[in-house]
Design an enzyme around this catalytic site. Structure first.
Site, short mmCIF file in Angstrom:
data_model
loop_
_atom_site.label_atom_id
_atom_site.label_comp_id
_atom_site.label_asym_id
_atom_site.label_seq_id
_atom_site.Cartn_x
_atom_site.Cartn_y
_atom_site.Cartn_z
N THR A 1 15.19 -42.36 7.65
CA THR A 1 16.62 -42.40 8.00
C THR A 1 16.76 -42.52 9.52
OG1 THR A 1 16.77 -39.99 8.10
CG2 THR A 1 17.37 -41.01 6.00
N SER A 2 15.66 -42.95 10.19
CA SER A 2 15.70 -42.93 11.65
C SER A 2 15.97 -44.31 12.25
CB SER A 2 14.39 -42.36 12.18
OG SER A 2 14.66 -41.36 13.10
N ARG A 3 14.96 -45.15 12.31
CA ARG A 3 15.13 -46.53 12.76
C ARG A 3 14.13 -47.41 12.00
NH1 ARG A 3 19.32 -45.21 14.27
NH2 ARG A 3 20.28 -45.34 16.34
N ASP B 1 17.26 -45.67 4.90
CA ASP B 1 18.65 -45.84 5.33
C ASP B 1 18.73 -46.84 6.47
OD1 ASP B 1 21.45 -45.14 5.25
OD2 ASP B 1 21.13 -44.09 7.15
N HIS C 1 22.39 -47.85 6.32
CA HIS C 1 22.63 -47.08 7.55
C HIS C 1 23.91 -46.25 7.44
CE1 HIS C 1 21.30 -47.05 11.99
NE2 HIS C 1 21.91 -45.91 11.71
N GLN C 2 23.95 -45.40 6.44
CA GLN C 2 25.13 -44.57 6.25
C GLN C 2 24.84 -43.08 6.47
OE1 GLN C 2 25.49 -45.55 1.78
NE2 GLN C 2 26.08 -43.40 1.80
N LYS D 1 16.81 -32.64 16.81
CA LYS D 1 17.99 -32.05 16.15
C LYS D 1 18.03 -32.34 14.65
CE LYS D 1 20.25 -34.09 19.50
NZ LYS D 1 19.16 -34.26 20.47
N ILE D 2 17.80 -33.61 14.29
CA ILE D 2 17.88 -33.96 12.85
C ILE D 2 16.66 -33.41 12.10
CG2 ILE D 2 17.97 -35.87 11.18
CD1 ILE D 2 19.53 -37.45 13.38
N GLU E 1 17.93 -54.95 10.22
CA GLU E 1 19.22 -54.60 9.60
C GLU E 1 20.41 -55.23 10.29
OE1 GLU E 1 19.10 -50.21 10.09
OE2 GLU E 1 20.83 -50.47 11.43
N PHE F 1 24.90 -41.36 9.02
CA PHE F 1 25.85 -40.72 9.96
C PHE F 1 27.27 -40.63 9.38
CE2 PHE F 1 28.67 -44.19 11.19
CZ PHE F 1 28.02 -45.25 10.56
P1 NAI Z 1 16.23 -35.93 19.02
O1 NAI Z 1 16.08 -36.60 20.34
O2 NAI Z 1 16.95 -34.63 18.95
O3 NAI Z 1 14.77 -35.70 18.40
C1 NAI Z 1 13.79 -36.67 18.35
C2 NAI Z 1 12.43 -35.95 18.29
O4 NAI Z 1 11.43 -36.92 18.06
C3 NAI Z 1 12.08 -35.22 19.60
O5 NAI Z 1 11.70 -33.88 19.32
C4 NAI Z 1 10.91 -36.03 20.15
O6 NAI Z 1 9.97 -35.24 20.87
C5 NAI Z 1 10.31 -36.58 18.87
N1 NAI Z 1 9.45 -37.74 19.06
C6 NAI Z 1 9.52 -38.69 20.04
N2 NAI Z 1 8.52 -39.58 19.86
C7 NAI Z 1 7.83 -39.19 18.76
C8 NAI Z 1 6.69 -39.69 18.07
N3 NAI Z 1 6.07 -40.80 18.48
N4 NAI Z 1 6.26 -39.02 16.97
C9 NAI Z 1 6.87 -37.90 16.54
N5 NAI Z 1 7.96 -37.38 17.16
C10 NAI Z 1 8.41 -38.01 18.25
O7 NAI Z 1 16.88 -37.00 18.07
P2 NAI Z 1 17.71 -36.74 16.73
O8 NAI Z 1 19.13 -36.50 17.05
O9 NAI Z 1 16.99 -35.75 15.90
O10 NAI Z 1 17.64 -38.19 16.05
C11 NAI Z 1 16.41 -38.74 15.60
C12 NAI Z 1 16.63 -40.20 15.29
O11 NAI Z 1 17.49 -40.32 14.15
C13 NAI Z 1 17.38 -41.00 16.38
O12 NAI Z 1 16.48 -41.46 17.37
C14 NAI Z 1 17.98 -42.13 15.61
O13 NAI Z 1 17.07 -43.20 15.63
C15 NAI Z 1 18.07 -41.58 14.18
N6 NAI Z 1 19.46 -41.47 13.70
C16 NAI Z 1 19.80 -42.08 12.53
C17 NAI Z 1 21.10 -41.99 12.04
C18 NAI Z 1 21.51 -42.63 10.75
O14 NAI Z 1 22.72 -42.81 10.52
N7 NAI Z 1 20.61 -42.98 9.86
C19 NAI Z 1 22.14 -41.29 12.80
C20 NAI Z 1 21.65 -40.61 13.98
C21 NAI Z 1 20.36 -40.74 14.42
#
Ligand code: NAI
Length: 346
Positions: A256-258, A282, A319-320, A178-179, A287, A322
């Site tokens: 911005t993921s983890r 982020d 971590h902002q 999604k992101i 953290e 979101f």
């Molecule tokens: P999502 O589940 O919609 O998409 C994740 C994608 O990553 C999927 O298409 C999956 O197939 C793919 N993926 C899984 N393992 C992988 C790998 N080894 N290499 C490449 N791609 C891989 O998740 P969404 O909503 O897009 O969120 C992604 C991440 O963003 C979350 O897991 C979370 O860690 C992080 N996040 C960070 C926020 C922030 O405030 N900075 C807020 C919300 C999410």
């Protein structure tokens, strides 16, 4: 809350009244938001929903405060490992509701064995995090954070502020969920070429004009690499010395993921050798000891984090990604709905 959400929430209210909910790691803005929402659900004829807001995190040492609660609401840095789950089970907790998307901080198997369900907020305005990703890219590139300070001090010298034109550049997106997709949509608007890597490719991405390639090709050809995959065993330290070696000199890396997706020692080495020309974070692997709290009067003991902050080409936010009104509202409504309905369980 809009009228439809309010009606839906009110119709499920009876389910919430049977619950006793403990919120952990609650910041004042969340306390206000959830309290308002719960208050909205109440009416004069009924008891208020039973909710307690704790500022402290949930982990093995604090889990005993869950005694008597049916549901606990937690955030990204609460530590729901096996030891925490054992205490939660003894306390009678039935459900852990994550008010976030990622669930790498929960031992899902241990929860299942303990008969505790775990829910999360799988999607809340992915554009929110995508826009923050672009904020990091644009700020690092055009150095508006530095320009702001210079102009305030009457310094209009442009030395050191030169950026590059984003239009036409190749950007690598790792993780096209999604992101990642929201990021790609914005990048296409900037006129970038987008290369993607994801073990589960999806057609929307190619329809937008981006191209799936093997990870190595993405690393070799992208001047900006941005991470949007979850943290799991396969993705842990996906950015390491070897992957950095493949990137072009002066690459911009954005996470911005983890935090655990990048090896910080490799990143520091890459910054020192100038292989990494820009770094936007982020999130940070450790953290939980820093973010969401004010440590400005303390000596920060994390030398790796402190080293990262010394580079002139590193921009870190706490971590902002979101953190918008819209996303917070969606998170709050979905979290309460998950508690009421059992939706979005892992
Ligand atoms: P999502 O589940 O919609 O998409 C994740 C994608 O990553 C999927 O298409 C999956 O197939 C793919 N993926 C899984 N393992 C992988 C790998 N080894 N290499 C490449 N791609 C891989 O998740 P969404 O909503 O897009 O969120 C992604 C991440 O963003 C979350 O897991 C979370 O860690 C992080 N996040 C960070 C926020 C922030 O405030 N900075 C807020 C919300 C999410």
């Amino acid at each position: 809350m809009n009228t439809t959400t309010r009606k839906k929430a009110q119709s499920d209210l009876s389910d919430l009244r049977n619950k006793k909910i403990a919120f952990f790691s609650t910041r004042p803005y969340e306390h206000i938001l959830f309290s308002d929402l719960l208050e909205d659900l109440n009416d004069a004829n009924h008891e208020p929903v039973n909710a307690t807001f704790f500022e402290h995190p949930l982990n093995a040492s604090t889990a005993a405060s869950c005694k008597g609660y049916s549901d606990v609401v937690v955030f990204v840095n609460d530590d729901i490992n096996k030891a925490t789950i054992d205490v939660l089970r003894c306390c009678g907790v039935k459900h852990v509701a994550l008010r976030c998307a990622g669930f790498n901080n929960v031992d899902v198997d241990a929860a299942a064995k303990a008969g505790i369900t775990v829910s999360r907020v799988p999607a809340y305005s992915p554009e929110t995090v995508a826009e923050h990703t672009l904020a990091l890219i644009l700020t690092l590139n055009r150095k508006t954070h530095k320009a702001y300070n210079r102009v305030r001090e009457g310094n209009f010298n442009l030395g050191g502020l030169m950026g590059f034109t984003l239009h036409g550049k190749t950007v690598g997106v790792i993780g096209t969920g999604k992101i990642g997709k929201a990021v790609i949509r914005i990048l296409m608007g900037f006129g970038c070429q987008v290369l993607c890597f994801d073990p589960c490719p999806n057609d929307d991405v190619t329809v937008m004009g981006a191209k799936y390639v093997p990870l190595n090709k993405l690393l070799e050809e992208s001047v900006i690499v941005t991470l949007h995959c979850p943290l799991n065993q396969q993705s842990h330290h996906i950015i390491n010395t070897e992957s950095i070696d493949k990137m072009p000199h002066g690459v911009m890396l954005i996470n911005t993921s983890r935090g655990g997706l990048v090896d910080d020692n490799a990143i520091i080495k890459g910054l020192k050798s100038k292989k990494i020309g820009y770094l936007g974070l982020d999130v940070y692997e450790r953290e939980s000891e820093l973010f969401f709290n004010d440590h400005s009067q303390e000596i920060i003991q994390d030398d790796i984090f402190q080293r990262l902050t010394t580079f002139p080409n590193v921009l870190i936010t706490g971590h902002q990604g979101f953190f918008t009104q819209e996303a917070l509202n969606e998170i709050a409504v979905t979290t309460l709905n998950n508690i009421m309905t059992g939706d979005n369980t892992l």
